[in-house]
Design a protein around this motif. Structure first.
Motif, mmCIF file in Angstrom:
data_model
loop_
_atom_site.group_PDB
_atom_site.id
_atom_site.type_symbol
_atom_site.label_atom_id
_atom_site.label_comp_id
_atom_site.label_asym_id
_atom_site.label_seq_id
_atom_site.Cartn_x
_atom_site.Cartn_y
_atom_site.Cartn_z
ATOM 1 N N LEU A 133 -12.275 22.834 8.522
ATOM 2 C CA LEU A 133 -13.087 23.553 7.531
ATOM 3 C C LEU A 133 -12.254 24.614 6.814
ATOM 4 N N ARG A 134 -11.342 25.266 7.538
ATOM 5 C CA ARG A 134 -10.457 26.246 6.892
ATOM 6 C C ARG A 134 -9.554 25.575 5.873
ATOM 7 N N LEU A 135 -9.190 24.329 6.133
ATOM 8 C CA LEU A 135 -8.307 23.602 5.215
ATOM 9 C C LEU A 135 -9.067 22.981 4.045
ATOM 10 N N GLY A 136 -10.381 23.192 3.994
ATOM 11 C CA GLY A 136 -11.141 22.754 2.829
ATOM 12 C C GLY A 136 -11.976 21.514 3.012
ATOM 13 N N VAL A 137 -12.087 20.986 4.215
ATOM 14 C CA VAL A 137 -12.957 19.826 4.454
ATOM 15 C C VAL A 137 -14.414 20.257 4.277
ATOM 16 N N ALA A 138 -15.174 19.495 3.506
ATOM 17 C CA ALA A 138 -16.569 19.851 3.233
ATOM 18 C C ALA A 138 -17.445 19.591 4.453
ATOM 19 N N LEU A 139 -18.559 20.330 4.526
ATOM 20 C CA LEU A 139 -19.467 20.181 5.662
ATOM 21 C C LEU A 139 -20.000 18.758 5.784
ATOM 22 N N ASP A 140 -20.194 18.077 4.646
ATOM 23 C CA ASP A 140 -20.750 16.723 4.678
ATOM 24 C C ASP A 140 -19.691 15.649 4.446
ATOM 25 N N ASP A 141 -18.421 16.003 4.612
ATOM 26 C CA ASP A 141 -17.341 15.024 4.491
ATOM 27 C C ASP A 141 -17.581 13.894 5.496
ATOM 28 N N HIS A 142 -17.454 12.658 5.027
ATOM 29 C CA HIS A 142 -17.739 11.520 5.891
ATOM 30 C C HIS A 142 -16.830 11.477 7.114
ATOM 31 N N ARG A 143 -15.601 11.994 6.969
ATOM 32 C CA ARG A 143 -14.709 12.043 8.123
ATOM 33 C C ARG A 143 -15.288 12.969 9.191
ATOM 34 N N ARG A 144 -15.867 14.066 8.764
ATOM 35 C CA ARG A 144 -16.461 15.028 9.706
ATOM 36 C C ARG A 144 -17.706 14.432 10.360
ATOM 37 N N GLY B 186 4.389 9.202 12.763
ATOM 38 C CA GLY B 186 3.151 8.897 12.048
ATOM 39 C C GLY B 186 2.054 9.908 12.299
ATOM 40 N N ALA B 187 2.289 10.849 13.231
ATOM 41 C CA ALA B 187 1.269 11.856 13.531
ATOM 42 C C ALA B 187 0.918 12.674 12.298
ATOM 43 N N ILE B 188 1.914 13.053 11.512
ATOM 44 C CA ILE B 188 1.664 13.923 10.363
ATOM 45 C C ILE B 188 0.764 13.231 9.349
ATOM 46 N N GLU B 189 1.114 12.003 8.984
ATOM 47 C CA GLU B 189 0.307 11.285 7.999
ATOM 48 C C GLU B 189 -1.085 10.977 8.540
ATOM 49 N N ARG B 190 -1.157 10.672 9.818
ATOM 50 C CA ARG B 190 -2.450 10.379 10.430
ATOM 51 C C ARG B 190 -3.364 11.606 10.368
ATOM 52 N N ILE B 191 -2.820 12.767 10.692
ATOM 53 C CA ILE B 191 -3.625 13.988 10.707
ATOM 54 C C ILE B 191 -3.951 14.446 9.293
ATOM 55 N N LYS B 192 -3.016 14.255 8.364
ATOM 56 C CA LYS B 192 -3.315 14.580 6.962
ATOM 57 C C LYS B 192 -4.474 13.732 6.452
ATOM 58 N N ALA B 193 -4.454 12.443 6.800
ATOM 59 C CA ALA B 193 -5.511 11.548 6.326
ATOM 60 C C ALA B 193 -6.853 11.896 6.949
ATOM 61 N N ASP B 194 -6.843 12.325 8.216
ATOM 62 C CA ASP B 194 -8.091 12.674 8.886
ATOM 63 C C ASP B 194 -7.810 13.759 9.921
ATOM 64 N N PRO B 195 -8.087 15.025 9.593
ATOM 65 C CA PRO B 195 -7.817 16.121 10.541
ATOM 66 C C PRO B 195 -8.552 15.948 11.862
#
Length: 762
Positions: free
Chosen positions: A221-232, A195-204
């Motif tokens: 951020l290199r993978l495209g997560v936005a600066l204001d992404d709620h996960r971040r 489940g590590a892969i799916e967990r990390i895909k869902a939230d790096p």
């Protein structure tokens, strides 16, 4: 052992550089035939490549997700360099396991321990029956055809074992593509499985549990997560609370969290308050009070500690036999030729009639005497129970440090153990404690997660006594549970405040009491000519002189370096340097090096370890595989269920002495009585013990103590008080009296930890 091991050319697993040598990057796929640990703790992998040639690779632990196993196939990538004894050797930049292919499965099934009961004959029979199709059978979990060849039990073992390996390999490959280090990838596989892969895909940002924030954030951020992404945003708030947790806080004021979140989220220009709102609305962070934030995990731990304590406070133990208690007290008084104070007697009656209670007091106020009387009373009460009702009823003394265990065991005449040993026996060895009492000595050292861990393992019928000194250093881990209990109205408590040793020649309790209360001290000047005289002394020194004079005090107390084979007299003096810092001239590292070089110069050396017979060492992590136990006839004691040897273990913080060389290393004996042989692989678990930190010494006692006093962020009143009270006869503070009194009269920084733990009990 940091700074002591000398690496020599030609040693096992070590490459001798060749001038002008250049090698290209190579990659080998090896069917592992053997794995050896080099003298420096790295894995030497020996295996056959695709052409059947035997090859050798050196894989540092940080380059592998886990240790290789015989029978597995590993891809090792790095540079080939000549070894003077073993020939070409690949030095791995990365090493990862692979799913076995082709006939290599025969060796894998026959030699890998994850396939019990399958040897070469059975593995060959499977290959003959299925050939390459065996991989499809295993992958699709077709148990019947496999069971027809090897039986149902072995078929299940093959499918399960191979499935675990395939899951691991997939996780390692996927994380490797995104630049995750092999060791971190291995940790992810152990924690989350496939489940590590799916967990990390869902939230790096899940990886912040295992990696530094800056690495995880940069990758996301290199993978495209936005600066204001709620996960971040939510992850930044959790990371800020994690930073606070590592500094000893179980909770944090919202303004402090906002400030740190703003720094973590750079170059985002938003309002950190938005990040807090996101984290709170997602439930990943809670707010126990309007201005306080807490991680969900910390909130859960504190809630459980409060619940488990409250459960015992509300429980009404059966009425105690007062006469038995009085008789037990009288017996202890007769044995010790000492009459208990009213507060001590009150503590005994309280401890024998409450589900949980607290006994506090400064140095010399008779806490250990109270414990002795409490144990005598508890044992007398147990004797009144019917024989069949006594099973599983235990009254135990527990402390954190090995020396503390020995001290309270000697003082009370009853066995004691470390907290880590007790938890290990309950969690891993199946020890069942059904009732009785556990006395936590030096309870001020207990952090909140440790109390949570042990309480979760004990039934509510086990009573708890927390005894300690809130004026000492707080625990190394987070929280202030004992200090919170002392202040709680709902928990039965007694404070011992009469210093019984005030008139002792040492004067240690009097000076310690002044420091504890924040009153300036006026110390006698240390005279090296009468260095062993009892008392508390000042050896005046400027900042630049502290290290030199600390060593001079050690020489004055210990005399010249001992002759060959005569180091026991040095250890009998029991002189211990206690430092506030690790680095710098007055830090434990430099002082240890200086004393080891001077005082062990005439003693036999142990290999090239930087140690000698007679060297004083301190163990740095719990190791339950050490110090096997023996019965009266000298036979090893084994577990009846597993047949495995039962060991006392080497405990974190135990001080010991190297006693003699051993063909494989050296023999060491520790202050709690545990002894065993150590090898070069154990060097990372120990360091010199002539000078140790005050934190490591907490809970211990030494005849003579030397304290170099240097300004540091850790130095406060609680540290000085704790260090002074470690001395039994002589204490020497080396430094400036003005600095000492400045620290003594200032409010202690270490007790300003944030916590949301409260004991508002009915």
């Amino acid at each position: 052992m940091a700074g002591t091991v000398k690496r020599r050319g030609g040693a096992e697993g070590q490459t001798v550089p060749v001038l002008g040598e250049r090698s290209e990057q190579s990659s080998w796929e090896l069917a592992v035939t053997s794995v050896h640990t080099s003298r420096f703790g790295d894995n030497v992998i020996i295996g056959r490549d695709g052409g059947g040639q035997l090859r050798r690779a050196l894989a540092p632990a940080k380059r592998t997700p886990r240790d290789p196993a015989i029978g597995e196939t590993w891809r090792v990538t790095g540079r080939v360099r000549p070894h003077p004894e073993f020939g070409p050797q690949l030095h791995a930049d990365v090493a990862l396991p692979l799913v076995t292919e082709g006939q290599a499965i025969i060796r894998h099934l026959a030699t890998d321990k994850r396939f019990p009961g399958i040897g070469w004959v059975t593995a060959n029979r499977l290959w003959t029956a299925f050939g390459e199709a065996i991989y499809d059978r295993i992958r699709d979990r077709e148990l019947k055809p496999l069971a027809d060849v090897v039986g149902a039990e072995r078929a299940v073992a093959i499918v399960d074992g191979f499935g675990i390996l395939c899951d691991e390999v997939e996780i390692f490959r996927w994380l490797d593509r995104y630049g995750v280090s092999p060791r971190v990838a291995g940790a992810a596989a152990r924690v989350w499985g496939l489940g590590a892969i799916e967990r990390i895909k869902a939230d790096p940002y899940t990886m912040t549990l295992l990696e530094a924030w800056r690495d995880v954030d940069a990758r996301a951020l290199r993978l495209g997560v936005a600066l204001d992404d709620h996960r971040r945003l939510a992850a930044a708030v959790e990371e800020a609370l994690a930073v606070s947790f590592r500094s000893g806080h179980m909770a944090s004021p919202a303004p402090v969290v906002k400030q740190l979140v703003g720094r973590l989220l750079m170059p985002w220009n938003g309002d950190p308050a938005q990040a807090l709102d996101v984290a709170l609305s997602s439930g990943r962070v809670v707010s126990p009070t309007p201005e306080t934030l807490q991680s969900r995990a910390c909130r859960f731990i504190e809630d459980e500690v409060r619940r488990l304590i409250a459960e015992r406070v509300r429980r009404q133990p059966p009425a105690s036999d007062g006469k038995r208690i009085i008789d037990a007290i009288a017996e202890v008084e007769a044995e010790s030729d000492y009459r208990l104070t009213e507060a001590q007697r009150e503590a005994v009656f309280m401890a024998t009639s409450c589900g949980v209670c607290v006994i506090s007091g400064g140095a010399g106020t008779g806490k250990t005497t109270a414990i002795r009387a409490i144990l005598a009373a508890l044992e007398a009460l147990r004797d009144t129970l019917p024989v069949g009702h006594r099973d599983g009823i235990e009254h135990l003394q527990v402390a954190l440090a090995g020396r503390a265990v020995r001290r309270i065991g000697e003082a009370t005449g009853r066995p004691a153990c470390t907290l880590s040993r007790l938890v290990h026996e309950i969690e891993d060895a199946g020890r069942k404690i059904r009732g009785g009492t556990i006395i936590f000595d030096e309870a001020s050292m207990l952090d909140t997660p440790s109390i949570y861990r042990v309480l979760m393992q004990l039934p509510p019928e086990v009573n708890l006594i927390f005894i300690g000194d809130p004026g000492q250093l707080p625990p190394i881990g987070p929280g202030l549970p004992f200090h919170t209990m002392v202040k709680a109205d709902g928990i039965p408590a007694v404070t011992l405040d009469v210093v019984h040793r005030q008139d002792d020649a040492t004067g240690i309790p009097a000076v310690a009491s002044s420091v504890r209360q924040g009153k300036p001290v006026n110390l006698r000047r240390f005279d090296p000519n009468v260095a062993l005289s009892p008392g508390v002394y000042l050896f005046p020194a400027s900042k630049e002189e502290v290290a030199t004079k600390a060593l001079a005090a050690f020489r004055a107390m210990c005399g010249p370096a001992p002759a060959n084979g005569k180091s026991s007299a040095l250890h009998d003096l029991d002189v211990q340097i206690l430092t506030q810092v690790k680095n710098g001239p007055a830090g434990s590292k430099d002082l240890n090096r200086a004393i080891e070089a001077e005082y062990m110069v005439r003693q036999p050396k142990i290999e090239d370890w930087g140690l000698s017979v007679g060297s004083k060492v301190i163990w740095l992590r719990n190791d339950y595989s050490k110090a096997p136990q023996f019965d009266a006839a000298g036979n090893p004691v084994t577990d009846q269920a597993t047949g495995e040897p039962i060991c006392s273990g080497f405990m974190n913080g135990s001080l010991g002495v190297l006693k003699k060389p051993h063909p494989k290393g050296a023999w060491v004996r520790f202050d709690d009585g545990a002894e065993d042989m150590i090898t070069v692989a154990d060097l990372e678990k120990l360091t010199h013990g002539w000078a140790i930190s005050v934190h490591k010494a907490q809970g211990s006692a030494f005849r003579r103590v030397i304290i170099p006093v240097v300004r540091s962020r850790l130095l406060d009143r609680t540290m000085l008080y704790t260090a002074i009270t470690r001395g039994i006869e002589t204490v020497v503070l080396v430094g400036d009296l003005d600095l000492i009194n400045e620290i003594v009269t200032s409010a202690p920084k270490s007790l300003s930890r944030e916590t949301a733990l409260r004991f508002e009990l009915e």
